[in-house]
Design a protein around this motif. Sequence first.
Motif, short mmCIF file in Angstrom:
data_model
loop_
_atom_site.label_atom_id
_atom_site.label_comp_id
_atom_site.label_asym_id
_atom_site.label_seq_id
_atom_site.Cartn_x
_atom_site.Cartn_y
_atom_site.Cartn_z
N ILE A 79 12.84 60.75 20.56
CA ILE A 79 13.59 60.13 21.64
C ILE A 79 15.06 60.05 21.23
O ILE A 79 15.38 59.60 20.13
CB ILE A 79 13.04 58.72 21.92
CG1 ILE A 79 11.52 58.78 22.16
CG2 ILE A 79 13.73 58.09 23.12
CD1 ILE A 79 10.80 57.50 21.84
N GLY A 80 15.94 60.48 22.10
CA GLY A 80 17.36 60.43 21.77
C GLY A 80 18.23 60.78 22.95
O GLY A 80 17.75 61.05 24.06
N LEU A 81 19.54 60.77 22.73
CA LEU A 81 20.47 61.19 23.76
C LEU A 81 20.18 62.63 24.18
O LEU A 81 19.67 63.41 23.37
CB LEU A 81 21.91 61.10 23.24
CG LEU A 81 22.43 59.71 22.85
CD1 LEU A 81 23.81 59.82 22.23
CD2 LEU A 81 22.45 58.77 24.05
N THR B 66 6.84 52.86 15.07
CA THR B 66 8.15 53.17 15.63
C THR B 66 9.24 53.05 14.58
O THR B 66 9.32 52.04 13.86
CB THR B 66 8.47 52.23 16.80
OG1 THR B 66 7.44 52.33 17.79
CG2 THR B 66 9.81 52.57 17.44
N VAL B 67 10.09 54.08 14.51
CA VAL B 67 11.23 54.06 13.59
C VAL B 67 12.49 54.48 14.32
O VAL B 67 12.43 55.13 15.37
CB VAL B 67 11.02 55.01 12.38
CG1 VAL B 67 9.83 54.56 11.54
CG2 VAL B 67 10.85 56.46 12.83
N CYS C 254 24.69 57.55 18.92
CA CYS C 254 24.55 56.17 19.39
C CYS C 254 24.06 55.28 18.26
O CYS C 254 23.46 55.77 17.29
CB CYS C 254 23.58 56.08 20.58
SG CYS C 254 21.86 56.50 20.20
N GLY C 255 24.32 54.00 18.40
CA GLY C 255 23.65 52.99 17.60
C GLY C 255 22.60 52.34 18.48
O GLY C 255 22.42 52.73 19.64
N TYR C 256 21.90 51.35 17.94
CA TYR C 256 20.88 50.67 18.73
C TYR C 256 20.97 49.16 18.54
O TYR C 256 21.17 48.67 17.42
CB TYR C 256 19.48 51.12 18.31
CG TYR C 256 19.12 52.51 18.75
CD1 TYR C 256 18.66 52.75 20.05
CD2 TYR C 256 19.23 53.59 17.88
CE1 TYR C 256 18.32 54.03 20.46
CE2 TYR C 256 18.89 54.88 18.28
CZ TYR C 256 18.44 55.09 19.58
OH TYR C 256 18.11 56.36 19.98
N ILE C 257 20.82 48.45 19.67
CA ILE C 257 20.58 47.01 19.61
C ILE C 257 19.07 46.81 19.71
O ILE C 257 18.45 47.20 20.70
CB ILE C 257 21.27 46.27 20.76
CG1 ILE C 257 22.77 46.55 20.77
CG2 ILE C 257 21.00 44.76 20.66
CD1 ILE C 257 23.47 46.07 22.04
N TYR D 197 13.16 57.14 17.35
CA TYR D 197 14.39 57.03 18.12
C TYR D 197 15.53 57.54 17.25
O TYR D 197 15.78 56.99 16.17
CB TYR D 197 14.64 55.58 18.52
CG TYR D 197 13.74 55.09 19.63
CD1 TYR D 197 14.16 55.09 20.96
CD2 TYR D 197 12.46 54.62 19.35
CE1 TYR D 197 13.34 54.64 21.98
CE2 TYR D 197 11.61 54.17 20.37
CZ TYR D 197 12.07 54.18 21.68
OH TYR D 197 11.24 53.73 22.68
N LEU D 198 16.22 58.56 17.71
CA LEU D 198 17.27 59.18 16.91
C LEU D 198 18.65 58.66 17.32
O LEU D 198 18.93 58.44 18.49
CB LEU D 198 17.24 60.70 17.08
CG LEU D 198 16.00 61.39 16.52
CD1 LEU D 198 16.04 62.88 16.87
CD2 LEU D 198 15.87 61.19 15.02
#
Length: 260
Positions: free
Chosen positions: A82-84, A30-31, A148-151, A52-53
């Motif tokens: 995977i993304g918005l 996963t990246v 988006c950013g990611y937590i 995840y984009l």
Amino acid sequence: MYKNSIKILGAYGTKAKGFGTTSFMLNRHTVIDAGNLLDALAEDSLHIENIYLTHSHLDHISDIAYIIDNYFCKRSKTLNIIGLPQTIQALKEHFLNDIIWPDFSKIPLENSDVIAVKYSELYLNEEYHLDKQTTLTPVRTDHTVPSCGYIYKVNNAGVLITADTFSLENIINTVNNDMQIKSLVVECSFSSNMQTLAEVSKHLTPKLLFQALKKLKRDDITLYINHIKPSCLEEISTEIEAFRGNFKPIILKDGDFITF
């Protein structure tokens, strides 16, 4: 990799010799973003299953095309992108569209009956479980396209990755109100004399970055900086030192690790 760590596959804001664009490795499969998978991982990139984009810009998506192309005959599992919703739509219409690159969502893998690529949409502020101890939550950022950013949290300790953004208001509010976030990775693309370009393209300079960070109410956050344009690296590094105040920022390089 340690459980509570992220490997930086690509740390910079554009490609240059010896500099990879944005990609964060969470685990073997996963990246976040796909700016520098092949050069960083070589054949190990064929084991990537989930990307995840943050958004649709080329420096964050480019190696999606090449890991499929290079390892099509060796892959046995679908690549999940995977993304918005707007990011997924952009990739379908403008990237893997049978014009710029083949639409691999229509093509089965050579050695398997599964499809090569699958798209999945995610939504802001919803928590997604990677496993029982690990979550990923997209948070709103401020860029020229939907982004988006990611937590990323493991066992209730986390890091927030902004990716490309101009305003940090939502990011700072999130960090101020979530004590489980231990580290912040924030972009800084241009030198401060390029503020007009930064504003138009919705990126940060050292001056803008540290002005915004004055609203951060916590002194226990480890600050990392990425997405610097390589041609500005020396100048931006000098400016970061000049504007940092009480912060002790770490400028990320390809191959670095974040441990939290």
